[in-house]
Design an enzyme around this catalytic site. Structure first.
Site, PDB file in Angstrom:
ATOM      1  NE  ARG A   1     -10.447  -3.004  -2.645  1.00 17.92           N
ATOM      2  CZ  ARG A   1      -9.895  -2.335  -1.990  1.00 17.92           C
ATOM      3  NH1 ARG A   1      -8.421  -2.678  -1.640  1.00 17.92           N
ATOM      4  NH2 ARG A   1     -10.246  -1.357  -1.582  1.00 17.92           N
TER       5      ARG A   1
ATOM      6  CG  PHE B   1      -2.052   0.928   1.233  1.00 21.34           C
ATOM      7  CD1 PHE B   1      -3.118   0.523   0.517  1.00 21.34           C
ATOM      8  CD2 PHE B   1      -1.992   2.076   1.912  1.00 21.34           C
ATOM      9  CE1 PHE B   1      -4.087   1.446   0.618  1.00 21.34           C
ATOM     10  CE2 PHE B   1      -2.862   3.022   2.135  1.00 21.34           C
ATOM     11  CZ  PHE B   1      -4.083   2.630   1.389  1.00 21.34           C
TER      12      PHE B   1
ATOM     13  CE1 TYR C   1      -9.194   3.407   6.064  1.00 15.12           C
ATOM     14  CE2 TYR C   1      -8.658   4.549   8.043  1.00 15.12           C
ATOM     15  CZ  TYR C   1      -8.528   4.261   6.693  1.00 15.12           C
ATOM     16  OH  TYR C   1      -7.299   4.559   6.148  1.00 15.12           O
ATOM     17  CE  LYS C   2      -8.437   0.197   4.049  1.00 14.12           C
ATOM     18  NZ  LYS C   2      -6.847   0.425   4.281  1.00 14.12           N
TER      19      LYS C   2
ATOM     20  CG  ASP D   1      -0.804  -2.090   7.177  1.00 10.29           C
ATOM     21  OD1 ASP D   1      -1.837  -2.185   7.665  1.00 10.29           O
ATOM     22  OD2 ASP D   1      -0.476  -0.952   6.909  1.00 10.29           O
TER      23      ASP D   1
HETATM   24  C1  LIG Z   1      -6.332   1.410   4.488  1.00  9.16           C
HETATM   25  C2  LIG Z   1      -4.578   1.340   4.634  1.00  9.16           C
HETATM   26  C3  LIG Z   1      -3.734   1.981   5.219  1.00  9.16           C
HETATM   27  C4  LIG Z   1      -4.444   3.744   5.809  1.00  9.16           C
HETATM   28  O1  LIG Z   1      -3.425   4.301   6.330  1.00  9.16           O
HETATM   29  P1  LIG Z   1      -4.086   5.678   6.930  1.00  9.16           P
HETATM   30  O2  LIG Z   1      -3.065   6.181   7.751  1.00  9.16           O
HETATM   31  O3  LIG Z   1      -5.361   5.293   7.775  1.00  9.16           O
HETATM   32  O4  LIG Z   1      -4.487   6.738   5.976  1.00  9.16           O
HETATM   33  C5  LIG Z   1      -2.566   1.904   5.546  1.00  9.16           C
HETATM   34  N1  LIG Z   1      -2.061   0.864   4.925  1.00  9.16           N
HETATM   35  C6  LIG Z   1      -2.768  -0.211   4.461  1.00  9.16           C
HETATM   36  C7  LIG Z   1      -2.363  -1.604   4.154  1.00  9.16           C
HETATM   37  C8  LIG Z   1      -4.177   0.122   4.089  1.00  9.16           C
HETATM   38  O5  LIG Z   1      -4.767  -0.712   3.677  1.00  9.16           O
END
Ligand SMILES: *Cc1c(COP(=O)(O)O)cnc(C)c1O
Length: 402
Positions: free
Chosen positions: A374, A125, A227-228, A202
């Site tokens: 997706r 990501f 939030y996911k 992560d």
């Molecule tokens: C959604 C997501 C993030 C989000 O990071 P924020 O700091 O909340 O914007 C980070 N890493 C991964 C792998 C994600 O899927």
């Protein structure tokens, strides 16, 4: 060929079907298949929001800090115990995933003097890659990128080749945000530990939908957003995990008063708490954490094994429907369910247009640049018939645009 009645029968036999009624669904005609970006809110959240506003904030005022003060730890323990396989005192809510990645990566790097390499993969990501890049840009650190496959993620052999006694930290996503590829947490921990480095996971696309055993797999450090699938709401606070035995040896780079042994003494020098609180920086977001609780509770109540079983059936159905009706969609996720998280991705040159046309027909899925779609169904509010209907509409669209 799977017909609609088969999907309806799967819903009738679904042991988790009743959970859909727990959610606020103002638009029953909308088919929402983007739980992997932002889950729907739960009905109970209305009541909790009212309560924190009226009773705790308006009524209790500053006195409410007597029980707000350790909410970040209590919620962390709840998430750890319910969904992450972490014993109490190792998970805490704070900041964003991005900030927590920085804090834990720097803490690990600093604890390995003499080693100067941080490893991640080129398909990780964006924020995870940028944090590693930023760390490497500011110190005598080197960023080493492992090449990952766009459809199947990080190959363990390629990871092994990137490891040597110069590596301090390895940072990877348990489930890839594009492909949905799921890594073997215990095996990767072993590999990284054998090289003498720390592992930072992560969990953003895995928590709440994939069984996770942080303690049992020997994980060092982890971060994730809520939030996911966890349903904490837009911009909900993130969390971090630090294995108990490592806590005292690690120091994070942001020295704030909430990491201090006695924050209200306002003492002259920073003297961090020995426990997980040393990874906090400043004041915790009480209202956001209150809203983040029910999404965790409902997944823990359903049980991660039942959630995982339905999630796999949903993604299998998506893959079968694509094979049956839309062979021009090329699957871009691992075919083996054991190696896949809770979402499925396909490649198609008209991906962007498909997602836009689907949105016009009341189906929300996700588009990933430059050519991927997706599907991220929810094990708690998506029905098998929703998936079937979404593919029926996608089939009609495909006939029109190609
Ligand atoms: C959604 C997501 C993030 C989000 O990071 P924020 O700091 O909340 O914007 C980070 N890493 C991964 C792998 C994600 O899927």
């Amino acid at each position: 060929m799977i017909d609609r009645s088969e999907a309806v029968r799967m819903d009738e036999r679904d042991p988790l079907a009743a959970f859909r009624d727990r959610y606020i669904i103002p638009d029953p005609g909308l088919i929402y298949l983007d739980d992997s970006s932002l889950a729907r809110p739960l009905k109970v959240t209305r009541q909790l929001l009212g309560q924190v506003l009226e009773d705790e904030w308006a009524g209790g005022l500053v006195r409410s800090w007597s029980h707000w003060i350790d909410l970040a730890q209590r919620l962390g323990d709840r998430l750890g115990d319910g969904l992450l396989g972490a014993a109490p005192g190792q998970v805490v809510f704070c900041d964003s995933t991005t900030v927590n990645l920085y804090k834990l990566s720097m803490a690990a790097l600093t604890a390995r003097p003499g080693r100067r390499v941080i490893v991640t993969d080129d398909g990780n990501f964006a924020t995870d890659r940028y944090v590693a890049e930023g760390i490497a840009a500011r110190s005598d650190t080197e960023l080493r990128l492992v090449r990952s496959h766009p459809d199947t993620g990080v190959d363990r052999r390629a990871l092994q080749d990137a490891l040597d006694d110069d590596v301090a930290v390895v940072s990877l996503s348990l489930v890839g945000y594009r492909s949905g590829a799921l890594l073997d947490m215990a095996a990767v921990n072993d590999l990284v530990h054998r090289a003498g480095a720390y592992m930072v996971w992560d969990l953003s696309h895995a928590a709440g939908v994939v069984p996770i055993d942080l303690d049992g797999s020997g994980a060092d450090l982890a971060v994730g957003c809520t939030y996911k699938y966890l349903g904490g709401g837009p911009g909900a606070p993130a969390y971090l995990y630090v294995r108990r035995e490592l806590q005292e040896a690690l120091r994070q780079p942001i020295w704030g008063w909430f990491g201090q042994r006695d924050p209200f003494a306002m003492g002259p020098e920073y003297d961090p708490v020995p426990g997980i609180e040393r990874f906090l920086c400043g004041c915790p977001p009480i209202i956001s954490m209150t809203v983040a609780r029910p999404g965790i509770d409902v997944l823990a109540e359903a049980g991660i094994d039942a959630v995982r079983a339905k999630s796999l059936r949903l993604t299998e159905l998506i893959l079968e429907l694509a094979t049956d009706r839309l062979p021009e969609l090329r699957p871009a996720s691992p075919a083996d369910g054991e190696r896949r998280g809770a979402h499925v991705t396909f490649e198609h040159p008209q991906a962007r247009r498909m997602v836009a046309e689907l949105a016009d027909r009341q189906v929300v899925i996700d588009y990933l640049e430059p050519d991927r779609i997706r599907f991220g169904p929810s094990p708690l509010f998506t029905r098998y018939a929703d998936v079937w209907d979404a593919f029926d509409r996608l089939y009609a669209i495909t006939k029109e645009i190609t």
